[in-house]
Design an enzyme around this catalytic site. Structure first.
Site, PDB file in Angstrom:
ATOM      1  N   CYS A   4      80.702  64.330  10.500  1.00 29.44           N
ATOM      2  CA  CYS A   4      80.953  64.920   8.944  1.00 29.44           C
ATOM      3  C   CYS A   4      79.618  66.774   9.387  1.00 29.44           C
ATOM      4  O   CYS A   4      79.331  67.202   8.592  1.00 29.44           O
ATOM      5  CB  CYS A   4      80.293  64.215   8.079  1.00 29.44           C
ATOM      6  N   CYS A  37      73.473  58.835  10.766  1.00 27.72           N
ATOM      7  CA  CYS A  37      74.808  59.883  10.008  1.00 27.72           C
ATOM      8  C   CYS A  37      74.195  59.650   8.821  1.00 27.72           C
ATOM      9  O   CYS A  37      74.002  57.840   8.329  1.00 27.72           O
ATOM     10  CB  CYS A  37      75.646  60.566  10.108  1.00 27.72           C
ATOM     11  N   CYS A  64      80.319  60.344   4.977  1.00 28.81           N
ATOM     12  CA  CYS A  64      81.413  60.681   6.134  1.00 28.81           C
ATOM     13  C   CYS A  64      81.857  59.701   6.436  1.00 28.81           C
ATOM     14  O   CYS A  64      82.030  59.072   6.191  1.00 28.81           O
ATOM     15  CB  CYS A  64      79.630  59.941   7.263  1.00 28.81           C
ATOM     16  N   SER A  97      79.822  19.880  26.791  1.00 27.71           N
ATOM     17  CA  SER A  97      80.364  21.821  27.476  1.00 27.71           C
ATOM     18  C   SER A  97      79.473  20.883  29.131  1.00 27.71           C
ATOM     19  O   SER A  97      79.630  20.175  29.312  1.00 27.71           O
ATOM     20  CB  SER A  97      79.725  22.224  26.640  1.00 27.71           C
ATOM     21  N   LEU A  98      79.111  22.044  29.214  1.00 33.51           N
ATOM     22  CA  LEU A  98      78.871  22.495  31.234  1.00 33.51           C
ATOM     23  C   LEU A  98      77.020  22.687  30.860  1.00 33.51           C
ATOM     24  O   LEU A  98      77.341  23.847  30.410  1.00 33.51           O
ATOM     25  CB  LEU A  98      79.915  22.897  31.837  1.00 33.51           C
ATOM     26  N   GLU A 154      87.054  22.354  40.647  1.00 37.44           N
ATOM     27  CA  GLU A 154      87.728  23.267  39.884  1.00 37.44           C
ATOM     28  C   GLU A 154      87.651  24.330  39.866  1.00 37.44           C
ATOM     29  O   GLU A 154      86.392  24.330  39.359  1.00 37.44           O
ATOM     30  CB  GLU A 154      88.302  22.125  39.572  1.00 37.44           C
ATOM     31  N   TYR A 214      92.559  18.713  33.027  1.00 42.94           N
ATOM     32  CA  TYR A 214      91.793  18.773  34.134  1.00 42.94           C
ATOM     33  C   TYR A 214      91.254  17.324  33.405  1.00 42.94           C
ATOM     34  O   TYR A 214      90.335  17.135  34.840  1.00 42.94           O
ATOM     35  CB  TYR A 214      90.522  19.754  34.963  1.00 42.94           C
ATOM     36  N   CYS A 235      75.870  65.109  13.308  1.00 40.09           N
ATOM     37  CA  CYS A 235      76.656  63.694  13.368  1.00 40.09           C
ATOM     38  C   CYS A 235      78.397  64.762  13.492  1.00 40.09           C
ATOM     39  O   CYS A 235      78.803  65.697  12.773  1.00 40.09           O
ATOM     40  CB  CYS A 235      76.793  63.520  11.903  1.00 40.09           C
ATOM     41  N   LYS A 249      78.590  30.111  37.701  1.00 41.83           N
ATOM     42  CA  LYS A 249      79.469  31.118  36.471  1.00 41.83           C
ATOM     43  C   LYS A 249      78.946  31.920  37.685  1.00 41.83           C
ATOM     44  O   LYS A 249      78.053  32.401  38.424  1.00 41.83           O
ATOM     45  CB  LYS A 249      78.369  31.518  36.034  1.00 41.83           C
ATOM     46  N   ASP A 305      88.711  30.828  32.449  1.00 41.92           N
ATOM     47  CA  ASP A 305      88.963  31.349  31.324  1.00 41.92           C
ATOM     48  C   ASP A 305      89.754  31.114  30.007  1.00 41.92           C
ATOM     49  O   ASP A 305      90.419  32.170  29.769  1.00 41.92           O
ATOM     50  CB  ASP A 305      88.407  32.276  31.462  1.00 41.92           C
ATOM     51  N   LYS A 325      87.104  27.505  37.141  1.00 41.85           N
ATOM     52  CA  LYS A 325      86.325  27.158  35.746  1.00 41.85           C
ATOM     53  C   LYS A 325      87.646  28.416  34.775  1.00 41.85           C
ATOM     54  O   LYS A 325      87.905  29.187  35.082  1.00 41.85           O
ATOM     55  CB  LYS A 325      85.115  27.438  35.519  1.00 41.85           C
TER      56      LYS A 325
END
Ligand code: IVH
Length: 678
Positions: free
Chosen positions: A417, A432, A437, A89-90, A120, A232, A414, A320, A124, A122
């Site tokens: 109810c 609640c 309920c 991972s990074l 590059e 990549y 609530c 990021k 997702d 990143k």
């Protein structure tokens, strides 16, 4: 999930336990269910806080802590695949200074090298590894834990951008390519629109949608999803010499892989930063989601020299992007009721487009949080999408106030109810208190039928609501009395789906005890805790009768969880609920590990510490497959303690008790040969 004033008063040990619990749950929701409940930003904040606590109070460190692992155990249903070289991972950088710090460190380690970079986007999505032999695609795996992933070859064969045969000459005899499977934004929106029409739950974002689509047991389902690939990296290659990352990208393109067209080779850190800024500015106009830039040292020889720390290479870093924010007006604050009765306030916003998505609702966590941030109805507010999951209200723009803004008070009753809402001493959430309920029942039912619980397919929220509204059920236990006749009276349920549902409900009675315990929806009892309980008590009957002290004595169960279980069991309506489940024939005894007799039947192991070549969960699964039992904690019943790196109190206990202590090599030989070394 924000830190509330109450949380701040917890002792460090309590807070660490709370954080571990939240992180485990978030990991499970994210990696196994592909259904994240908190944003990436919130997740990172939890991990950072836990890490800081563990650094400040070393006695709180534990080899069990999620800070010691990378998320993503292998889910059921796919064959595990060991990656020939770990999928790393990074490390992250969030600003220019952190990027500079990374670069300075690289320079200290390789002072005389002539460095260039490849930058590059990143992507997702989710990382995969594709193996080719003599040019033919033979194996596709998810990243999983980084050491071991899942075999999703058949599903990847349905993804058009994954080359089935390589192009060009000469072809490597063996090639392992790494890249990202992602779903373009347009395809994601179309898919969700279709799901909304069909009354199915929506995917939170393109990443989850891609992961959920790839990890389908039926490749036909994957085939119908708009998945794409960017390659990549190269994991293994045999027969072709590669000199640099830039060289790799060119080769990948020639072999027929899609390579991102924005990738660049640059000479200086200033250029790296300019690329990051430029991409950040353009991200909303790209047809796919990116969450940052990946910066890599170009030369493979220098990469080798720099090596890795833990699972993060020193030769690469992810910049990021900051969360995407926008301002809008907060029109109203409303609440919904959670499964355990929590009253969850949320903001109704004037619709605003943030990063290409229209946002109209955002979480507000709890009443204290609203007041601490001084958010008022009518305010102009800053809203952000951090992990692109659930938007959050960050803060009000106080300068824009006109004086007509209203301070918010949680309702007294609530909304579902009408019961009077309570706020127990020391708790952040109001709730609640009415166990009957209707809003809570819907959520309870939703949890009960979910995959990690009773796994009853075909019972969505809509059917659940209908069943409750028509009075056909009053608790999940009533599901087991439903007939086909009952079901076809509901609007929109055909005979065939009624039959399927009745069958799915009947099948669920055979779910393992741990899943049944998890299905009860007791506060703080996630799947991992449920597994500990099932192993420790062996039956629901024993668990029901366990005192708080007995519960607390189980390793891995903290005092808060123990109290919550004891309290739940003590409620008369829950006792009746359990009786009804038992009478319906739901699993009541733990099918002991190794129920499927194997060469290690009758041998009990306990694993502790960090293993190098596989995760503890994976090792335990292998041992179980061989018939072994895994003990929930250190006791006389343990035949062997396997201790990895940084083993803690279990190792001390084992030594005191005279239990044989073994190392990872020994464990690997047991797993490989299926027997105990002579
Ligand atoms: S390189 C050590 N390049 O980011 C090299 N990863 O946080 C790690 N990712 O698991 C992979 N785009 O899923 C690399 N252009 C890119 C990427 C990329 C997205 C993901 C990948 C990886 C994660 C690391």
């Amino acid at each position: 999930m924000a830190l509330s004033a109450q949380d701040a008063e917890l002792s460090p040990a309590q807070r660490a336990e709370q954080l571990r619990h939240e992180i485990e749950q978030a990991n499970y929701n994210y990696h196994v269910l592909d259904n994240p409940t908190i944003s990436d930003g919130e997740y990172d904040a939890l991990v950072r806080e836990l890490r800081a606590l563990e650094e400040r109070f070393p006695e709180l460190r534990s080899d069990e802590s999620p800070t010691q692992r990378v998320g993503g155990d292998v889910a059921r249903g796919f064959k595990p695949v060991r990656h020939p070289r770990p999928m790393l991972s990074l490390a992250n950088a969030f600003n220019r200074d952190e990027l500079q710090a990374w670069y300075d460190r690289v320079l200290r380690l390789v002072p005389n090298a002539a460095l260039t970079f490849v930058v590059e986007p990143k992507i997702d999505g989710l990382a995969i590894a594709l193996t080719y032999r003599d040019g033919d695609f033979v194996l596709g795996a998810t990243r999983g834990s980084g050491i071991e992933g899942e075999d999703v070859t058949e599903n990847l064969r349905t993804v058009k951008e994954v080359p089935q045969h390589l192009h060009g000459e000469p072809l490597p005899r063996l090639l392992e390519v790494r890249g990202e499977i992602y779903m373009p934004t347009e395809g994601f929106e179309a898919l969700n629109a279709r799901r909304a029409e069909e009354g199915q739950t929506l995917f939170a974002n393109p990443r989850n949608s891609a992961a959920g689509s790839l990890r389908q047991l039926d490749p036909q389902v994957t085939a119908g999803r708009p998945l794409c690939l960017f390659a990549y990296a190269v994991g293994q290659v045999d027969g072709v010499r590669l000199e640099s990352q830039w060289d790799i990208l060119q080769h990948l393109r020639q072999w027929g892989f899609p390579v991102n067209g924005l990738d660049q080779e640059v000479q200086t850190l200033d250029e790296v930063w300019a690329f990051c800024q430029d991409l950040q500015e353009r991200r909303d106009r790209l047809p796919y989601e990116i969450d940052g830039c990946v910066v890599k040292i170009n030369s493979l020889a220098i990469q080798d020299e720099l090596g890795a720390v833990g699972r993060e290479p020193r030769w690469a870093i992810a910049y990021k992007f900051p969360p995407r924010q926008s301002t809008t007006r907060l029109l109203d604050i409303r609440v919904n009721v959670g499964r355990t009765g929590t009253i969850n306030p949320y903001a109704v916003l004037e619709p605003v487009v943030i990063g290409g998505t229209t946002v109209q609702l955002a979480t507000l966590h709890n009443e204290d949080d609203i007041h601490r941030k001084d958010i008022r109805i009518g305010d102009r507010v800053i809203v952000q999408r951090a992990g692109d999951v659930i938007p959050q209200v960050v803060k009000p723009i106080v300068e824009d106030r006109t004086g007509s803004e209203e301070i918010y008070r949680l309702p007294e009753f609530c909304p579902s109810c009408g019961a009077r809402i309570v706020r127990p001493e020391g708790e952040a959430m109001a709730r609640c208190p009415n166990g009957a309920c209707p809003a809570q029942l819907v959520r309870t039912l939703e949890h009960f039928v979910s995959e990690p619980a009773m796994d009853i397919r075909g019972l969505g929220i809509r059917v659940g609501e209908e069943l409750l509204n028509h009075g056909l059920i009053r608790s999940p236990a009533d599901l087991y009395r439903l007939t086909r006749q009952d079901l076809i009276t509901l609007p929109g349920i055909q005979e065939k789906s009624a039959d399927n549902l009745v069958r799915a409900i009947a099948t669920s009675t055979g779910r393992p005890l741990a899943n049944v315990i998890f299905a009860l929806g007791i506060r703080y009892v996630g799947l991992q805790t449920a597994e500990l309980l099932a192993h420790a008590f062996g039956s629901m009957e024993e668990l029901r009768q366990a005192s708080r002290e007995q519960l607390e004595a189980v390793e891995g169960i903290g005092s808060k969880t123990a109290a919550s279980i004891a309290e739940w069991m003590a409620q008369p309506q829950n006792a009746a609920y359990l009786d009804a489940l038992r009478d319906a024939g739901v699993t009541w005894e733990d099918q002991p590990d190794g129920g499927e007799a194997g060469p290690l039947s009758g041998t009990t192991f306990l694993l502790t510490g960090r293993l190098e070549s596989l995760t503890r969960g994976q090792a335990e699964a292998r041992l179980r497959d061989l018939g072994a039992t895994i003990a929930p904690g250190m006791s006389k019943g343990v035949d062997y303690l396997v201790a990895g790196a940084d083993a803690g109190s279990k190792l001390d206990k084992a030594r005191k008790m005279g239990t044989p202590v073994k190392d990872e090599d020994w464990l690997l030989s047991v797993i490989e040969t299926g027997k105990l070394p002579a």
